[in-house]
Design a protein around this motif. Sequence first.
Motif, PDB file in Angstrom:
ATOM      1  N   ASN A   1       0.800 -11.904 -19.918  1.00 57.59           N
ATOM      2  CA  ASN A   1       2.203 -11.986 -19.518  1.00 57.59           C
ATOM      3  C   ASN A   1       2.620 -10.873 -18.548  1.00 57.59           C
ATOM      4  OD1 ASN A   1       4.349 -13.825 -19.720  1.00 57.59           O
ATOM      5  ND2 ASN A   1       5.499 -12.408 -20.986  1.00 57.59           N
ATOM      6  N   ASP A   2       1.649 -10.286 -17.851  1.00 58.10           N
ATOM      7  CA  ASP A   2       1.904  -9.307 -16.791  1.00 58.10           C
ATOM      8  C   ASP A   2       1.395  -9.897 -15.480  1.00 58.10           C
ATOM      9  OD1 ASP A   2       2.970  -7.224 -18.400  1.00 58.10           O
ATOM     10  OD2 ASP A   2       0.948  -6.689 -19.021  1.00 58.10           O
ATOM     11  N   LEU A   3       2.290  -9.985 -14.501  1.00 54.48           N
ATOM     12  CA  LEU A   3       1.929 -10.490 -13.172  1.00 54.48           C
ATOM     13  C   LEU A   3       1.916  -9.313 -12.211  1.00 54.48           C
ATOM     14  CD1 LEU A   3       1.390 -12.871 -11.237  1.00 54.48           C
ATOM     15  CD2 LEU A   3       3.875 -13.109 -11.001  1.00 54.48           C
ATOM     16  N   THR A   4       0.766  -9.054 -11.609  1.00 54.12           N
ATOM     17  CA  THR A   4       0.621  -7.984 -10.628  1.00 54.12           C
ATOM     18  C   THR A   4       0.367  -8.629  -9.269  1.00 54.12           C
ATOM     19  OG1 THR A   4      -0.329  -6.554 -12.314  1.00 54.12           O
ATOM     20  CG2 THR A   4      -0.640  -5.883 -10.022  1.00 54.12           C
ATOM     21  N   ILE A   5       1.185  -8.256  -8.277  1.00 56.42           N
ATOM     22  CA  ILE A   5       1.075  -8.834  -6.946  1.00 56.42           C
ATOM     23  C   ILE A   5       0.912  -7.699  -5.940  1.00 56.42           C
ATOM     24  CG2 ILE A   5       2.125 -10.386  -5.268  1.00 56.42           C
ATOM     25  CD1 ILE A   5       4.002 -11.312  -7.581  1.00 56.42           C
ATOM     26  N   LEU A   6      -0.197  -7.690  -5.225  1.00 58.52           N
ATOM     27  CA  LEU A   6      -0.462  -6.696  -4.182  1.00 58.52           C
ATOM     28  C   LEU A   6      -0.376  -7.410  -2.850  1.00 58.52           C
ATOM     29  CD1 LEU A   6      -3.602  -5.113  -5.850  1.00 58.52           C
ATOM     30  CD2 LEU A   6      -1.253  -4.302  -5.998  1.00 58.52           C
ATOM     31  N   VAL A   7       0.477  -6.916  -1.941  1.00 54.43           N
ATOM     32  CA  VAL A   7       0.742  -7.647  -0.703  1.00 54.43           C
ATOM     33  C   VAL A   7       0.760  -6.718   0.505  1.00 54.43           C
ATOM     34  CG1 VAL A   7       2.115  -9.390  -1.889  1.00 54.43           C
ATOM     35  CG2 VAL A   7       3.265  -7.437  -0.863  1.00 54.43           C
TER      36      VAL A   7
ATOM     37  N   THR B   1       0.805  -1.228   0.000  1.00 51.04           N
ATOM     38  CA  THR B   1       0.000   0.000   0.000  1.00 51.04           C
ATOM     39  C   THR B   1       0.835   1.273   0.000  1.00 51.04           C
ATOM     40  OG1 THR B   1      -0.152  -0.098   2.409  1.00 51.04           O
ATOM     41  CG2 THR B   1      -1.946  -1.109   1.138  1.00 51.04           C
ATOM     42  N   ARG B   2       2.111   1.175   0.361  1.00 49.58           N
ATOM     43  CA  ARG B   2       2.936   2.375   0.472  1.00 49.58           C
ATOM     44  C   ARG B   2       3.991   2.528  -0.615  1.00 49.58           C
ATOM     45  NH1 ARG B   2       2.828   0.090   5.958  1.00 49.58           N
ATOM     46  NH2 ARG B   2       4.327  -1.227   4.932  1.00 49.58           N
ATOM     47  N   LYS B   3       4.388   1.425  -1.239  1.00 52.39           N
ATOM     48  CA  LYS B   3       5.508   1.541  -2.179  1.00 52.39           C
ATOM     49  C   LYS B   3       5.529   0.384  -3.169  1.00 52.39           C
ATOM     50  CE  LYS B   3       8.803  -0.818   0.845  1.00 52.39           C
ATOM     51  NZ  LYS B   3       7.972  -1.269   1.912  1.00 52.39           N
ATOM     52  N   ILE B   4       6.315   0.567  -4.221  1.00 50.62           N
ATOM     53  CA  ILE B   4       6.594  -0.509  -5.168  1.00 50.62           C
ATOM     54  C   ILE B   4       7.806  -1.262  -4.633  1.00 50.62           C
ATOM     55  CG2 ILE B   4       7.351  -1.058  -7.499  1.00 50.62           C
ATOM     56  CD1 ILE B   4       5.819   1.451  -8.430  1.00 50.62           C
ATOM     57  N   ILE B   5       7.661  -2.549  -4.425  1.00 52.10           N
ATOM     58  CA  ILE B   5       8.736  -3.369  -3.872  1.00 52.10           C
ATOM     59  C   ILE B   5       9.649  -3.871  -4.983  1.00 52.10           C
ATOM     60  CG2 ILE B   5       9.239  -5.465  -2.555  1.00 52.10           C
ATOM     61  CD1 ILE B   5       6.412  -5.057  -1.275  1.00 52.10           C
ATOM     62  N   PHE B   6       9.058  -4.300  -6.098  1.00 54.01           N
ATOM     63  CA  PHE B   6       9.834  -4.787  -7.240  1.00 54.01           C
ATOM     64  C   PHE B   6       9.048  -4.539  -8.514  1.00 54.01           C
ATOM     65  CE2 PHE B   6      10.938  -7.892 -10.465  1.00 54.01           C
ATOM     66  CZ  PHE B   6      12.319  -7.870 -10.447  1.00 54.01           C
ATOM     67  N   GLU B   7       9.761  -4.125  -9.555  1.00 50.43           N
ATOM     68  CA  GLU B   7       9.152  -3.950 -10.865  1.00 50.43           C
ATOM     69  C   GLU B   7      10.192  -4.316 -11.907  1.00 50.43           C
ATOM     70  OE1 GLU B   7       5.766  -0.841 -12.023  1.00 50.43           O
ATOM     71  OE2 GLU B   7       7.732   0.064 -11.780  1.00 50.43           O
ATOM     72  N   GLY B   8       9.838  -5.203 -12.834  1.00 50.05           N
ATOM     73  CA  GLY B   8      10.782  -5.589 -13.871  1.00 50.05           C
ATOM     74  C   GLY B   8      10.420  -6.898 -14.525  1.00 50.05           C
ATOM     75  N   ASN B   9      11.356  -7.416 -15.335  1.00 46.76           N
ATOM     76  CA  ASN B   9      11.166  -8.682 -16.050  1.00 46.76           C
ATOM     77  C   ASN B   9      11.815  -9.818 -15.275  1.00 46.76           C
ATOM     78  OD1 ASN B   9       9.796  -7.712 -18.358  1.00 46.76           O
ATOM     79  ND2 ASN B   9      11.727  -6.894 -19.121  1.00 46.76           N
ATOM     80  N   ILE B  10      11.113 -10.950 -15.200  1.00 49.34           N
ATOM     81  CA  ILE B  10      11.638 -12.133 -14.520  1.00 49.34           C
ATOM     82  C   ILE B  10      11.372 -13.362 -15.381  1.00 49.34           C
ATOM     83  CG2 ILE B  10      11.315 -11.143 -12.224  1.00 49.34           C
ATOM     84  CD1 ILE B  10       8.910 -13.110 -11.946  1.00 49.34           C
ATOM     85  N   LYS B  11      12.006 -14.463 -15.020  1.00 48.82           N
ATOM     86  CA  LYS B  11      11.808 -15.736 -15.715  1.00 48.82           C
ATOM     87  C   LYS B  11      10.750 -16.595 -15.032  1.00 48.82           C
ATOM     88  CE  LYS B  11      15.102 -15.101 -18.689  1.00 48.82           C
ATOM     89  NZ  LYS B  11      14.774 -14.738 -20.051  1.00 48.82           N
TER      90      LYS B  11
END
Length: 81
Positions: free
Chosen positions: A71-77, A8-18
Amino acid sequence: MNVSLMDTRKIIFEGNIKEAVLPGEDGELTVLDFHQPFLCRLRSGFVTLRLDPLKENRIMIKYGVAKMSRNDLTILVEEYA
């Protein structure tokens, strides 16, 4: 695949992964490129994001939701402090 992991406060990770390994409510879930679309709840555990076979990020979460689409994974935690 493109991944956005945020709380809720920040982006933890953003990018391309395998590969992503998620602590799904009904068990561990491995997500690869062009996975079937889904929406699932996450329980307490580690979200593992593998950038290549030798490099990975592990983030401990309390709970959350994950959505895969086009092919976009969005994770809210809720992340442990």
